[in-house]
Design a protein around this motif. Structure first.
Motif, PDB file in Angstrom:
ATOM      1  N   THR A   1       0.719  -0.948   0.068  1.00  0.00           N
ATOM      2  CA  THR A   1      -0.033  -0.143   0.005  1.00  0.00           C
ATOM      3  C   THR A   1       1.017   1.293   0.081  1.00  0.00           C
ATOM      4  N   LEU A   2       2.271   1.138   0.502  1.00  0.00           N
ATOM      5  CA  LEU A   2       2.871   2.430   0.693  1.00  0.00           C
ATOM      6  C   LEU A   2       3.613   2.710  -0.704  1.00  0.00           C
ATOM      7  N   ILE A   3       3.679   1.554  -1.587  1.00  0.00           N
ATOM      8  CA  ILE A   3       4.584   1.606  -2.982  1.00  0.00           C
ATOM      9  C   ILE A   3       3.139   2.393  -3.649  1.00  0.00           C
ATOM     10  N   THR A   4       1.846   1.862  -3.472  1.00  0.00           N
ATOM     11  CA  THR A   4       0.794   2.354  -4.339  1.00  0.00           C
ATOM     12  C   THR A   4       0.829   3.939  -3.905  1.00  0.00           C
ATOM     13  N   ALA A   5       1.085   4.433  -2.726  1.00  0.00           N
ATOM     14  CA  ALA A   5       0.798   5.670  -2.359  1.00  0.00           C
ATOM     15  C   ALA A   5       1.965   6.504  -3.127  1.00  0.00           C
ATOM     16  N   ILE A   6       3.015   6.041  -3.194  1.00  0.00           N
ATOM     17  CA  ILE A   6       4.258   6.656  -3.783  1.00  0.00           C
ATOM     18  C   ILE A   6       3.930   6.850  -5.015  1.00  0.00           C
ATOM     19  N   ARG A   7       3.171   5.608  -5.782  1.00  0.00           N
ATOM     20  CA  ARG A   7       3.330   6.059  -7.218  1.00  0.00           C
ATOM     21  C   ARG A   7       1.992   7.030  -7.821  1.00  0.00           C
ATOM     22  N   ASN A   8       1.182   7.117  -6.689  1.00  0.00           N
ATOM     23  CA  ASN A   8       0.067   7.967  -6.891  1.00  0.00           C
ATOM     24  C   ASN A   8       0.231   9.372  -6.293  1.00  0.00           C
ATOM     25  N   GLY A   9       1.458   9.666  -5.765  1.00  0.00           N
ATOM     26  CA  GLY A   9       1.788  11.112  -5.384  1.00  0.00           C
ATOM     27  C   GLY A   9       1.485  11.240  -3.926  1.00  0.00           C
ATOM     28  N   TRP A  10       2.101  12.243  -3.152  1.00  0.00           N
ATOM     29  CA  TRP A  10       1.723  12.657  -1.873  1.00  0.00           C
ATOM     30  C   TRP A  10       1.865  14.078  -1.716  1.00  0.00           C
ATOM     31  N   ASN A  11       1.591  14.363  -0.494  1.00  0.00           N
ATOM     32  CA  ASN A  11       1.556  15.850  -0.043  1.00  0.00           C
ATOM     33  C   ASN A  11       0.632  16.632  -0.995  1.00  0.00           C
ATOM     34  N   PHE A  12      -0.611  16.423  -1.124  1.00  0.00           N
ATOM     35  CA  PHE A  12      -1.598  16.927  -1.943  1.00  0.00           C
ATOM     36  C   PHE A  12      -2.185  18.405  -1.611  1.00  0.00           C
ATOM     37  N   GLY A  13      -2.173  18.657  -0.396  1.00  0.00           N
ATOM     38  CA  GLY A  13      -2.910  19.856   0.083  1.00  0.00           C
ATOM     39  C   GLY A  13      -4.187  19.828  -0.208  1.00  0.00           C
ATOM     40  N   GLY A  14      -4.695  18.713   0.110  1.00  0.00           N
ATOM     41  CA  GLY A  14      -6.331  18.523  -0.235  1.00  0.00           C
ATOM     42  C   GLY A  14      -6.676  17.367   0.541  1.00  0.00           C
ATOM     43  N   GLU A  15      -8.123  17.115   0.776  1.00  0.00           N
ATOM     44  CA  GLU A  15      -8.304  15.801   1.608  1.00  0.00           C
ATOM     45  C   GLU A  15      -8.324  14.665   0.728  1.00  0.00           C
ATOM     46  N   THR A  16      -8.330  13.499   1.201  1.00  0.00           N
ATOM     47  CA  THR A  16      -8.341  12.212   0.309  1.00  0.00           C
ATOM     48  C   THR A  16      -9.396  11.205   0.805  1.00  0.00           C
TER      49      THR A  16
END
Length: 488
Positions: free
Chosen positions: A100-115
């Motif tokens: 799940t962490l690898i998936t999070a890295i692939r989809n980007g991080w620090n959005f400045g928005g709710e998820t």
């Protein structure tokens, strides 16, 4: 017969020489860790950025971790019984969390928005801990931050009351640690210099009382001005000071008192939340007004949370517009902790909670039997094992076991805790030296643990590992039994 003074010198000489030998052996076998520590002192005070990880003569430098093991830069592999002080519940390489962490890295991080993932985790957390009193939750970056915000919430909720009741030897994060010496100084109003706290404590109006002591706590509370107490902050098991479990009587008294006085009962479940399906307090059939949670619920990532009664937590609802508290935080809803938390709560379900803590019970039973077999525990201790605990009395400055109001002197070694929060502890003036000797003995035999004897372990630990641990403790006891049986 030796005189008392000579007896004490002989005892000190024995343990001091044993520790000196153990430290020298450790230093000789771990030259790369020594070099890494020495180099780091040029950049960090003491070569360290986390005080709890320091131990003499220097801490091991860890190169890698996998499953239940850690490998040092010196090439030695250890079975990890520390479990990152309870935060590392899932071990060092759980495949589901890694995925799940690898998936999070692939989809980007620090959005400045709710998820969506933060909303999913919030739903899981409130359902999981509702029996403990958690209706609404806010996420933070650590348990320290969660406790800080919970206290601020209580002060706001109670209309600006200032006093916050805490207990001897309690630890609520890097900015809230109340040693027994500090508590005694406050209550005795000694003319000696005030003991320095071991943490840079927040400047709240803290009121200190003895943990697990209803009578003295009641006296201290009754001496407070009317409507001055904003919050009572307590751990159901004191993780930072030897895994002392609170009694049902003590917790019930605090629950009743908070309700009676209109104060907010804050239960610090940063460590203890893993002891029951809804946390340690709910296992007693009690509810907090606010509770705080820690990193295992974020899958071992940077995480904290505070939450509780809907009416109290609603002060954080921005839509209200009136009487609203501000709670920013760039990393509060970071995708790594949120994603890992969702997976982690799925892994550590109710069945796993019971299985895991049964493993802790197995370890405690094995160590307890060992203490009886060696004669360190006496027949008197057997009568009090069901409700064995420590009381620190401000009046007598003594430490005793108590059960049914009977007093039994402490043995030289004891095992305390509940479930997988366990601590083998030494008592007396040389306790620190004994802890060091025990710590280095276990390291020498491939067991990684806290230098203070804390062993919360992880889900990767097996019954076989536990039995091996108990056997090693037995070997340690056998080597030093004559000294451990000496009368203090």
């Amino acid at each position: 017969m030796s005189s008392p003074g000579l007896f004490a010198d002989e005892e000190h000489s024995y343990i001091a020489s044993q520790v000196a030998s153990a430290l020298a052996s450790f230093a000789a076998k771990n030259p790369k860790s020594a070099k890494a520590h020495g180099n780091a002192t040029a950049h960090m005070p003491g070569g360290n950025t986390r005080t709890t990880l320091f131990s003499n003569p220097f801490p091991l430098a860890i190169k890698s971790g996998a499953g239940k093991t850690l490998t040092s830069v010196d090439g030695r592999t250890y079975i990890d019984f520390l479990g990152e002080y309870s935060a590392g519940l899932f071990g060092h390489s759980n495949s589901l969390i890694a995925e799940t962490l690898i998936t999070a890295i692939r989809n980007g991080w620090n959005f400045g928005g709710e998820t969506l993932v933060e909303k999913e985790l919030a739903s899981k957390v409130t359902k999981r801990f509702s029996e403990g009193g958690l209706d609404l939750v806010r996420f933070t970056n650590s348990g320290t931050e969660a406790n800080t915000l919970a206290i601020g919430t209580a002060i706001h909720w109670t209309g600006g009351r200032k006093k916050v009741l805490v207990f001897s030897n309690s630890y609520h994060g890097a900015t809230m640690f109340f040693t027994m010496d500090l508590c005694r100084w406050v209550h005795f109003k000694s003319s000696s210099p005030r003991p320095a706290p071991l943490a840079s404590n927040l400047p709240h109006d803290f009121v200190m009382a003895p943990y697990n002591n209803v009578a003295e706590t009641k006296t201290i509370i009754e001496d407070l001005p009317n409507e001055s107490l904003a919050a009572i902050v307590v751990e159901a098991v004191q993780g930072g000071s030897g895994c002392r479990p609170a009694t049902f009587e003590f917790l019930s008294y605090l629950r009743e008192t908070a309700t009676k006085l209109g104060a907010v009962l804050i239960v610090d479940e940063v460590m203890t939340s893993r002891l029951g399906p809804s946390g340690a307090l709910a296992a007693h059939g009690l509810k907090a007004d606010l509770m705080t949670l820690g990193k295992w619920i974020g899958g071992g990532m940077s995480f904290g949370a505070f939450g509780g009664r809907r009416d109290i937590m609603d002060v954080y609802n921005p839509a209200n517009g009136v009487n609203t508290l501000w709670h920013p935080g760039t990393f509060n809803n970071n995708v790594f902790s949120m994603s890992a938390g969702v997976v982690g709560l799925n892994i550590y379900d109710e069945q796993k909670v019971h299985e895991f803590n049964a493993r802790g019970d197995r370890m405690k039973a094995g160590l307890t039997q060992l203490l009886f077999d060696t004669g360190i525990y006496s027949k008197e201790h057997a009568e009090h094992l069901k409700d064995i605990r420590e009381i620190d009395s401000f009046e007598t400055s003594t430490r005793v076991y108590t059960g049914n109001d009977d007093v039994v002197p402490l043995p030289k070694v004891l095992i305390s805790g509940r479930g997988t929060m366990l601590n083998l502890r030494f008592t007396g003036s040389d306790a620190g030296l004994w802890h060091s000797l025990y710590h280095h003995f276990m390291l020498e035999h491939g067991i990684y643990m806290a230098s203070r004897g804390y062993t919360p372990m992880s889900l990767e630990i097996t019954d076989e590992d536990v039995d091996n641990f108990v056997d090693l403790v037995g070997k340690f006891m056998a080597i030093h039994l004559d000294e451990l049986l000496r009368k203090k």
